[in-house]
Design a protein around this motif. Structure first.
Motif, PDB file in Angstrom:
ATOM      1  N   VAL A 152      12.855 -24.588 -23.272  1.00 12.69           N
ATOM      2  CA  VAL A 152      13.401 -25.271 -24.443  1.00 12.69           C
ATOM      3  C   VAL A 152      12.366 -25.393 -25.556  1.00 12.69           C
ATOM      4  N   VAL A 153      11.112 -25.670 -25.187  1.00 14.68           N
ATOM      5  CA  VAL A 153      10.124 -26.005 -26.211  1.00 14.68           C
ATOM      6  C   VAL A 153       9.392 -24.792 -26.801  1.00 14.68           C
ATOM      7  N   THR A 154       9.429 -23.643 -26.129  1.00 13.12           N
ATOM      8  CA  THR A 154       8.699 -22.495 -26.662  1.00 13.12           C
ATOM      9  C   THR A 154       9.443 -21.189 -26.407  1.00 13.12           C
ATOM     10  N   ARG A 155       9.306 -20.272 -27.349  1.00 14.23           N
ATOM     11  CA  ARG A 155       9.892 -18.942 -27.188  1.00 14.23           C
ATOM     12  C   ARG A 155       9.033 -18.055 -26.287  1.00 14.23           C
ATOM     13  N   HIS A 156       7.874 -18.555 -25.925  1.00 14.06           N
ATOM     14  CA  HIS A 156       6.973 -17.810 -25.042  1.00 14.06           C
ATOM     15  C   HIS A 156       6.902 -18.498 -23.680  1.00 14.06           C
ATOM     16  N   ALA A 157       8.053 -18.928 -23.203  1.00 15.57           N
ATOM     17  CA  ALA A 157       8.099 -19.719 -21.979  1.00 15.57           C
ATOM     18  C   ALA A 157       7.580 -18.953 -20.762  1.00 15.57           C
ATOM     19  N   VAL A 158       7.909 -17.674 -20.683  1.00 16.27           N
ATOM     20  CA  VAL A 158       7.482 -16.884 -19.521  1.00 16.27           C
ATOM     21  C   VAL A 158       5.968 -16.731 -19.511  1.00 16.27           C
ATOM     22  N   VAL A 159       5.390 -16.435 -20.666  1.00 11.72           N
ATOM     23  CA  VAL A 159       3.935 -16.285 -20.754  1.00 11.72           C
ATOM     24  C   VAL A 159       3.247 -17.610 -20.430  1.00 11.72           C
ATOM     25  N   ALA A 160       3.740 -18.689 -21.025  1.00  8.60           N
ATOM     26  CA  ALA A 160       3.154 -20.009 -20.766  1.00  8.60           C
ATOM     27  C   ALA A 160       3.316 -20.392 -19.296  1.00  8.60           C
ATOM     28  N   VAL A 217       7.380 -36.251 -12.589  1.00  5.51           N
ATOM     29  CA  VAL A 217       7.329 -34.971 -13.303  1.00  5.51           C
ATOM     30  C   VAL A 217       8.723 -34.380 -13.484  1.00  5.51           C
ATOM     31  N   THR A 218       9.537 -34.422 -12.440  1.00  4.83           N
ATOM     32  CA  THR A 218      10.888 -33.854 -12.516  1.00  4.83           C
ATOM     33  C   THR A 218      11.749 -34.604 -13.523  1.00  4.83           C
ATOM     34  N   VAL A 219      11.726 -35.935 -13.445  1.00  3.44           N
ATOM     35  CA  VAL A 219      12.548 -36.756 -14.345  1.00  3.44           C
ATOM     36  C   VAL A 219      12.040 -36.652 -15.781  1.00  3.44           C
ATOM     37  N   ALA A 220      10.710 -36.719 -15.957  1.00  2.00           N
ATOM     38  CA  ALA A 220      10.148 -36.668 -17.304  1.00  2.00           C
ATOM     39  C   ALA A 220      10.421 -35.323 -17.969  1.00  2.00           C
ATOM     40  N   ALA A 221      10.259 -34.237 -17.219  1.00  2.00           N
ATOM     41  CA  ALA A 221      10.521 -32.914 -17.785  1.00  2.00           C
ATOM     42  C   ALA A 221      11.983 -32.764 -18.182  1.00  2.00           C
ATOM     43  N   THR A 222      12.874 -33.287 -17.352  1.00  2.00           N
ATOM     44  CA  THR A 222      14.312 -33.218 -17.644  1.00  2.00           C
ATOM     45  C   THR A 222      14.658 -34.033 -18.891  1.00  2.00           C
ATOM     46  N   ALA A 223      14.111 -35.244 -18.969  1.00  2.00           N
ATOM     47  CA  ALA A 223      14.382 -36.110 -20.119  1.00  2.00           C
ATOM     48  C   ALA A 223      13.835 -35.511 -21.409  1.00  2.00           C
ATOM     49  N   PHE A 224      12.616 -34.978 -21.351  1.00  2.00           N
ATOM     50  CA  PHE A 224      12.002 -34.400 -22.551  1.00  2.00           C
ATOM     51  C   PHE A 224      12.761 -33.155 -22.994  1.00  2.00           C
ATOM     52  N   ALA A 225      13.231 -32.355 -22.027  1.00  2.00           N
ATOM     53  CA  ALA A 225      14.022 -31.169 -22.369  1.00  2.00           C
ATOM     54  C   ALA A 225      15.315 -31.567 -23.075  1.00  2.00           C
ATOM     55  N   SER A 226      15.933 -32.670 -22.634  1.00  2.00           N
ATOM     56  CA  SER A 226      17.161 -33.157 -23.278  1.00  2.00           C
ATOM     57  C   SER A 226      16.887 -33.571 -24.717  1.00  2.00           C
ATOM     58  N   VAL A 227      15.763 -34.261 -24.924  1.00  2.00           N
ATOM     59  CA  VAL A 227      15.388 -34.697 -26.270  1.00  2.00           C
ATOM     60  C   VAL A 227      15.120 -33.500 -27.177  1.00  2.00           C
ATOM     61  N   LYS A 228      14.392 -32.522 -26.655  1.00  2.00           N
ATOM     62  CA  LYS A 228      14.057 -31.334 -27.453  1.00  2.00           C
ATOM     63  C   LYS A 228      15.311 -30.507 -27.770  1.00  2.00           C
ATOM     64  N   LEU A 229      16.252 -30.459 -26.828  1.00  2.00           N
ATOM     65  CA  LEU A 229      17.491 -29.735 -27.092  1.00  2.00           C
ATOM     66  C   LEU A 229      18.297 -30.426 -28.173  1.00  2.00           C
ATOM     67  N   ALA A 230      18.280 -31.752 -28.166  1.00  2.00           N
ATOM     68  CA  ALA A 230      18.950 -32.501 -29.236  1.00  2.00           C
ATOM     69  C   ALA A 230      18.299 -32.205 -30.579  1.00  2.00           C
TER      70      ALA A 230
END
Length: 238
Positions: A152-160, A217-230
């Protein structure tokens, strides 16, 4: 979970090219396990090495990367995510649905082969196979959430994601003592150790620390992904 989002995600995730990739890695693990069983090496040490380093240390993060980024990064890159975001769906529901698909897929292609590999190498002795399988279950969920966030946060997700998996998890997290506390692989090993017989599986992080860290980590990553998608929705609307 939204069934429409789930159906579209599964269809995109298990396409021909990615589906082959998902099969190759666990198949390699099973082949190595069959070869290892016929060798003259100590079966316990061999099982711990293959299941701990090859499966939990390599197979799980790679599959987590392929699946976690695959459920959303491609849609963002080609712009098709706009059609999904145009629907009146809460962004957290889109993320949690995609995460559920990613987690189940990772379990199917990592945890199940790990269990089979453990049974091939060491049978049911010491709970080794079950321990490592459960370790891959919890680590697979955490990896899926982290790599979904990267998608969600980067277009270079695979590289990162490759950088994270190869540098942090495989090198720093394995060999730098203080960094082991922040390694998903080590958290999975801690769970595996708790399930197996005493002394059967080595781990450097206590279960009391590993379980909360996995959850956070699981909950925080999920929550942050939701925020970034918004945020992505707002950017598109503008």
């Amino acid at each position: 979970m939204n069934l429409t989002v789930a159906r579209l995600t599964v269809r995109g995730l298990l396409g021909r090219r990615r589906g082959i990739l998902l099969l190759v890695v666990p198949a390699l693990l099973l082949v190595i396990s069959v070869i290892g069983r016929s060798s003259g090496s100590d079966k316990h040490d061999l099982a711990v090495t293959i299941l701990g380093e090859l499966s939990l240390g390599t197979l799980v993060p790679i599959l987590g990367l392929i699946v976690g980024t695959g459920v959303i990064a491609t849609e963002i890159d080609d712009g098709s995510i706009v059609y999904l975001l145009a629907k009146p769906l809460p962004r957290w529901k889109i993320i949690t649905t995609k995460l559920a698909i990613a987690v189940v897929t990772t379990w199917a292609f990592a945890a199940v082969p790990t269990l089979l590999a453990g049974l091939i190498l060491y049978g049911t002795q010491d709970g080794l196979a079950v321990g490592f399988a459960l370790g891959t279950v919890v680590a697979g969920a955490a990896y899926s959430a982290v790599f979904l966030l990267l998608g969600v946060v980067t277009r270079h997700a695979v590289v990162a994601g490759l950088g994270y998996a190869l540098v942090w998890e495989s090198l720093v997290g394995n060999y730098v003592q203080g960094a082991k506390t922040l390694s998903v692989q080590q958290w999975g090993l801690s769970v595996a150790k708790a399930v197996a017989a005493d002394g059967a599986i080595p781990a450097h992080v206590s279960l009391a620390a590993a379980v909360p860290l996995l959850v956070v980590v699981t909950v925080a990553a999920t929550a942050f992904a939701s925020v970034k998608l918004a945020g992505l929705t707002l950017a598109s609307d503008e």
